[in-house]
Design an enzyme around this catalytic site. Structure first.
Site, mmCIF file in Angstrom:
data_model
loop_
_atom_site.group_PDB
_atom_site.id
_atom_site.type_symbol
_atom_site.label_atom_id
_atom_site.label_comp_id
_atom_site.label_asym_id
_atom_site.label_seq_id
_atom_site.Cartn_x
_atom_site.Cartn_y
_atom_site.Cartn_z
ATOM 1 N N CYS A 2 99.504 59.409 53.425
ATOM 2 C CA CYS A 2 100.937 59.439 53.696
ATOM 3 C C CYS A 2 101.685 58.606 52.661
ATOM 4 O O CYS A 2 101.149 57.668 52.095
ATOM 5 C CB CYS A 2 101.204 58.842 55.064
ATOM 6 S SG CYS A 2 100.331 59.653 56.384
ATOM 7 N N ARG A 27 99.635 62.301 46.017
ATOM 8 C CA ARG A 27 98.756 61.718 47.032
ATOM 9 C C ARG A 27 98.303 62.743 48.062
ATOM 10 O O ARG A 27 97.390 62.482 48.837
ATOM 11 C CB ARG A 27 99.492 60.586 47.774
ATOM 12 C CG ARG A 27 99.813 59.396 46.909
ATOM 13 C CD ARG A 27 100.798 58.484 47.600
ATOM 14 N NE ARG A 27 100.285 57.983 48.856
ATOM 15 C CZ ARG A 27 99.690 56.806 48.999
ATOM 16 N NH1 ARG A 27 99.546 56.022 47.958
ATOM 17 N NH2 ARG A 27 99.245 56.417 50.157
ATOM 18 N N TRP A 74 100.173 62.932 55.829
ATOM 19 C CA TRP A 74 98.819 63.514 55.736
ATOM 20 C C TRP A 74 98.258 63.341 57.137
ATOM 21 O O TRP A 74 97.950 62.232 57.565
ATOM 22 C CB TRP A 74 98.042 62.736 54.669
ATOM 23 C CG TRP A 74 96.579 63.009 54.629
ATOM 24 C CD1 TRP A 74 95.590 62.293 55.247
ATOM 25 C CD2 TRP A 74 95.923 64.043 53.908
ATOM 26 N NE1 TRP A 74 94.369 62.837 54.954
ATOM 27 C CE2 TRP A 74 94.536 63.905 54.141
ATOM 28 C CE3 TRP A 74 96.359 65.093 53.084
ATOM 29 C CZ2 TRP A 74 93.597 64.762 53.584
ATOM 30 C CZ3 TRP A 74 95.410 65.935 52.531
ATOM 31 C CH2 TRP A 74 94.053 65.766 52.781
ATOM 32 N N ASN A 100 102.725 54.498 57.748
ATOM 33 C CA ASN A 100 101.409 54.819 57.186
ATOM 34 C C ASN A 100 100.389 53.956 57.907
ATOM 35 O O ASN A 100 100.679 52.791 58.215
ATOM 36 C CB ASN A 100 101.335 54.466 55.698
ATOM 37 C CG ASN A 100 102.092 55.442 54.836
ATOM 38 O OD1 ASN A 100 102.675 56.400 55.333
ATOM 39 N ND2 ASN A 100 102.093 55.185 53.540
ATOM 40 N N GLY A 101 99.198 54.484 58.122
ATOM 41 C CA GLY A 101 98.152 53.712 58.789
ATOM 42 C C GLY A 101 97.810 54.350 60.126
ATOM 43 O O GLY A 101 98.166 55.499 60.387
ATOM 44 N N GLU A 478 72.906 65.064 44.395
ATOM 45 C CA GLU A 478 74.332 64.788 44.195
ATOM 46 C C GLU A 478 74.552 64.073 42.857
ATOM 47 O O GLU A 478 75.526 64.367 42.148
ATOM 48 C CB GLU A 478 74.857 63.949 45.377
ATOM 49 C CG GLU A 478 76.291 63.490 45.261
ATOM 50 C CD GLU A 478 77.307 64.618 45.103
ATOM 51 O OE1 GLU A 478 76.959 65.806 45.272
ATOM 52 O OE2 GLU A 478 78.457 64.294 44.759
ATOM 53 N N LYS A 482 76.985 65.721 40.030
ATOM 54 C CA LYS A 482 78.137 64.983 39.487
ATOM 55 C C LYS A 482 77.998 64.891 37.976
ATOM 56 O O LYS A 482 78.948 65.111 37.242
ATOM 57 C CB LYS A 482 78.146 63.584 40.112
ATOM 58 C CG LYS A 482 79.452 62.953 40.299
ATOM 59 C CD LYS A 482 80.175 63.352 41.566
ATOM 60 C CE LYS A 482 80.096 64.780 41.937
ATOM 61 N NZ LYS A 482 80.598 65.148 43.211
ATOM 62 N N GLU A 485 78.600 68.313 36.212
ATOM 63 C CA GLU A 485 79.934 68.915 36.301
ATOM 64 C C GLU A 485 80.972 68.176 35.474
ATOM 65 O O GLU A 485 81.895 68.807 34.965
ATOM 66 C CB GLU A 485 80.392 69.109 37.748
ATOM 67 C CG GLU A 485 80.759 67.866 38.496
ATOM 68 C CD GLU A 485 81.190 68.159 39.932
ATOM 69 O OE1 GLU A 485 81.985 69.083 40.142
ATOM 70 O OE2 GLU A 485 80.732 67.439 40.836
ATOM 71 N N HIS A 501 54.871 69.445 40.178
ATOM 72 C CA HIS A 501 54.560 70.865 40.421
ATOM 73 C C HIS A 501 55.312 71.782 39.457
ATOM 74 O O HIS A 501 55.430 72.974 39.713
ATOM 75 C CB HIS A 501 54.886 71.224 41.872
ATOM 76 C CG HIS A 501 54.072 70.446 42.858
ATOM 77 N ND1 HIS A 501 52.707 70.613 42.983
ATOM 78 C CD2 HIS A 501 54.393 69.460 43.723
ATOM 79 C CE1 HIS A 501 52.230 69.779 43.897
ATOM 80 N NE2 HIS A 501 53.250 69.059 44.359
ATOM 81 N N LYS A 599 89.193 72.638 42.561
ATOM 82 C CA LYS A 599 88.995 71.707 43.679
ATOM 83 C C LYS A 599 88.656 72.446 44.966
ATOM 84 O O LYS A 599 87.856 71.989 45.764
ATOM 85 C CB LYS A 599 90.267 70.859 43.864
ATOM 86 C CG LYS A 599 90.136 69.763 44.906
ATOM 87 C CD LYS A 599 89.211 68.653 44.445
ATOM 88 C CE LYS A 599 88.931 67.614 45.503
ATOM 89 N NZ LYS A 599 87.687 66.870 45.218
HETATM 90 C C1 F6R Z 1 81.500 68.812 43.477
HETATM 91 C C2 F6R Z 1 82.439 69.439 44.398
HETATM 92 C C3 F6R Z 1 82.073 70.745 44.972
HETATM 93 C C4 F6R Z 1 82.514 70.828 46.443
HETATM 94 C C5 F6R Z 1 82.260 72.259 47.001
HETATM 95 C C6 F6R Z 1 82.597 72.342 48.471
HETATM 96 O O1 F6R Z 1 81.983 67.595 42.997
HETATM 97 O O2 F6R Z 1 83.481 68.904 44.666
HETATM 98 O O3 F6R Z 1 80.709 70.992 44.853
HETATM 99 O O4 F6R Z 1 81.795 69.888 47.175
HETATM 100 O O5 F6R Z 1 83.032 73.176 46.289
HETATM 101 O O6 F6R Z 1 83.922 72.000 48.711
HETATM 102 P P1 F6R Z 1 84.407 71.625 50.166
HETATM 103 O O7 F6R Z 1 83.773 70.339 50.526
HETATM 104 O O8 F6R Z 1 85.901 71.530 50.039
HETATM 105 O O9 F6R Z 1 83.974 72.727 51.073
#
Ligand code: F6R
Length: 604
Positions: A2, A27, A74, A100-101, A478, A482, A485, A501, A599
């Site tokens: 928020c 934000r 939010w 906010n909070g 993970e 990271k 990507e 293996h 995203k």
């Molecule tokens: C990697 C990343 C993606 C998401 C994936 C699922 O850094 O952000 O692999 O995790 O696209 O996205 P959500 O969690 O929004 O379903």
């Protein structure tokens, strides 16, 4: 999260507030509103949706005023609707409040206020505040006194700004949520973030927890909770609005990595009984008592969190598995009304995950969305929703949402296991208890990390491997995701025991191996470390302080504070996020917007 903006002063304060809200759009928000005081009272305009929707009606609805407040919401309590948007008012419409909070004791306060005749118009926790103010004003207090009385009964966190009829000042208070003053010649701003007013003034006063401020066109006064004056320095910010949005960090991703202590604090707040170590998620007692099996579905980072969650459930004896959402329908897992399908999805909008949840739902399974976004499709379509409360994530690469997903899954796993067995195992109880120390431990990792130095040493190599077993396996996956990507370098994650293996054929002196240790079966992973070292690969171990066997064997170490083995992975992930970040920064990659990625992936 928020956003708050307030302005007292000359000129068109409503326009200033709207501009401030636009400057906080980065934000993330799902609704917005503005209130102003004019000669005849308080006018409010608020809407679910974008600020532009508000602007469409604001010019017809609101006259100009010399004092105004605004908010971008939010959602945390109640869906994103017009009624739940801030500002909120009391029964008389004479005070308007933005917040906010989280007011943690809002339910008890609301029950008491309703019993005394107050009528609520929203689902929010915030609305108790204007009604409490109304009572104290009716009892003859001035606004500052009414605010102090109100604050004294609030549990939780807040940045609050109050606009009241007949008052030339805005009243503000802060505890646990940021609130700043922007001081200009003939107007004074209040905001949750400096970008809201940076284009008007760079003179900033940072309020501290417990501060109560009175703000007028001519300036401001700050007092403590008892009304005694306190001095707060005026600072000059030399940030551009863009710098300020990133709060001085070079990238949103780095800022979001650093936000993890707070994000996890929010994820667990009010969800643990510290005296018993029991999770207190808002599900009825025994809600999961008739569950035979749990399937967790997700994509990418969320799939890795799902794998972690499945590991936690399996150790408690629950039949649990994680399945990639895009593969879910093809693998036709057993589905009936005793199957709980948990959709792990930050955005709540990922097409593959929604597809899997719909597939499960059509076959009679019970669905639960574990998501960051209130009002998202997953939250709306599933039978239940559990929110991870990470706040908006702007960097395309997920960081703080992973740690928030894992801790929320830990609480869910403990709840399901308790419902199925009638009690919580001692180990699970210990893990839940250990969560309360996790935010400070995350901060220690961020403060003390050697990731920058290790990244410099290994930034330009042929390929990178990440290995781990048990709960360290999803962490390794993970770490590799990271890394690839955002650095565009070849990185792969493997279960530590699988290396021999096949993948071992790829290991050379030019392929650093990041070995993640969870504190369980570490000696086996150490054998795998020796296998790769025998092929010349340098090994960077990610492990707890004091794990001497590992510290002696590894070529480099990234240590994390000692904690329950179920939580080590959360701390280790932060080290790997920082490695990926620093390597990518050295390679000058587009860290916040990596090539080819989005995203929110809304196509299957
Ligand atoms: C990697 C990343 C993606 C998401 C994936 C699922 O850094 O952000 O692999 O995790 O696209 O996205 P959500 O969690 O929004 O379903």
């Amino acid at each position: 999260m928020c956003g708050i903006v307030g302005c007292a002063g000359s000129g068109d304060t409503v326009s200033n507030v709207l501009t401030g809200l636009e400057n906080l759009e980065y934000r993330g928000y799902d609704s917005a509103g503005v209130a102003l005081r004019n000669g005849s009272g308080i006018e409010i305009c608020k809407r679910a949706g974008e600020i532009s929707a508000l602007q469409g009606t604001i010019s017809q609805r609101l006259s100009s005023g010399s004092i105004a407040i605004g908010h971008t919401r939010w959602s945390t309590h109640g869906p994103p609707t017009d009624a739940n948007a801030h500002p909120h008012t009391d029964c008389t419409g004479e005070v308007a409040v933005v917040h906010n909070g989280i007011i943690e004791n809002h339910a008890d306060l609301r029950t008491a206020l309703e019993a005394r005749g107050h009528e609520f118009t929203s689902d929010t926790d915030t609305e108790v505040v204007p009604h409490l103010l109304e009572e104290h004003l009716a009892a003859g207090r001035d606004l500052a006194g009414a605010l102090r009385e109100t604050l004294s009964v609030l549990d939780g966190s807040y940045a609050l700004v109050v606009l009241a009829d007949g008052e030339d000042a805005l009243y503000a208070a802060r505890r646990g949520s940021p609130l700043l003053l922007g001081v200009d010649d003939d107007r004074t701003f209040l905001a949750s973030d400096a970008p809201a007013f940076l284009e008007y003034t760079d003179s900033v006063v940072v309020l501290e927890d417990g501060d109560v401020a009175t703000v007028t066109a001519d300036g401001y006064a700050v007092t403590d909770a008892d009304g005694a004056p306190v001095e707060r320095a005026v600072r000059s910010l030399d940030w551009t609005p863009e710098d300020a949005r990133k709060e001085g960090y070079d990238h949103y991703m780095l800022k979001e990595i650093h936000e993890q202590p707070d994000a996890v604090r929010r994820a667990i707040r009010g969800r643990i009984d510290e005296s018993t170590g029991e999770p207190t998620l808002a599900f009825p007692d025994g809600a999961f008592a008739d569950v035979d099996r749990v399937q967790l579905v997700g994509c990418g980072t969320s799939y890795h969190a799902a794998l972690y969650g499945a590991g936690l459930l399996a150790r408690e004896g629950v039949d649990a598995r994680a399945i990639l959402a895009s593969e879910y329908a093809e693998t036709t897992p057993t589905l009936d009304d005793r199957t709980l399908v948990v959709g792990v999805t930050q955005s709540g909008e990922t097409a593959d995950t929604l597809g899997a949840l719909r597939h499960a739902s059509q076959r009679g399974a019970r669905t639960l969305a574990l998501t960051n976004v209130l009002g998202s499709t997953a939250a709306r379509e599933c039978d239940d929703a559990l929110f991870i409360r990470a706040g908006p994530e702007i960097g395309v690469a997920a960081s703080k949402t992973f740690s928030s997903q894992v801790v929320t899954l830990l609480l869910l796993a403990a709840t399901v296991a308790r419902d199925l067995t009638g009690d919580l195992s001692a180990d699970s109880r210990a893990a839940v208890r250990a969560l309360t120390a996790l935010p400070d431990q995350l901060q220690a990792v961020i403060d003390d990390t050697d990731a920058g130095v290790i990244a410099e040493r290994y930034a330009r190599q042929e390929a990178y491997f990440f290995i781990g077993r048990g709960l360290a396996h999803p962490v390794a996956l993970e770490g590799a995701l990271k890394f690839k990507e955002i650095s565009y370098e070849h990185a792969e994650g493997f279960p530590a025991g699988e290396l021999k293996h096949g993948p071992l054929a790829l290991v050379t002196a030019e392929t650093p191996v990041f070995a993640v240790f969870s504190g369980r079966s570490d000696e086996k992973t150490l054998n795998n470390v020796q296998e790769v070292q025998a092929r010349g690969a340098p090994v960077v171990a990610v492990t707890c302080e004091g794990n001497d066997a590992v510290l002696q064997q590894a070529d480099e170490v990234l240590t994390v504070p000692d904690t329950h083995p179920d939580l080590v992975g959360v701390l280790s992930t932060v080290q790997l996020q920082l490695i990926s970040y620093h390597v990518s920064d050295l390679l000058d990659r587009a860290i916040d917007k990596p090539r080819n990625l989005a995203k929110s992936v809304t196509v299957e």
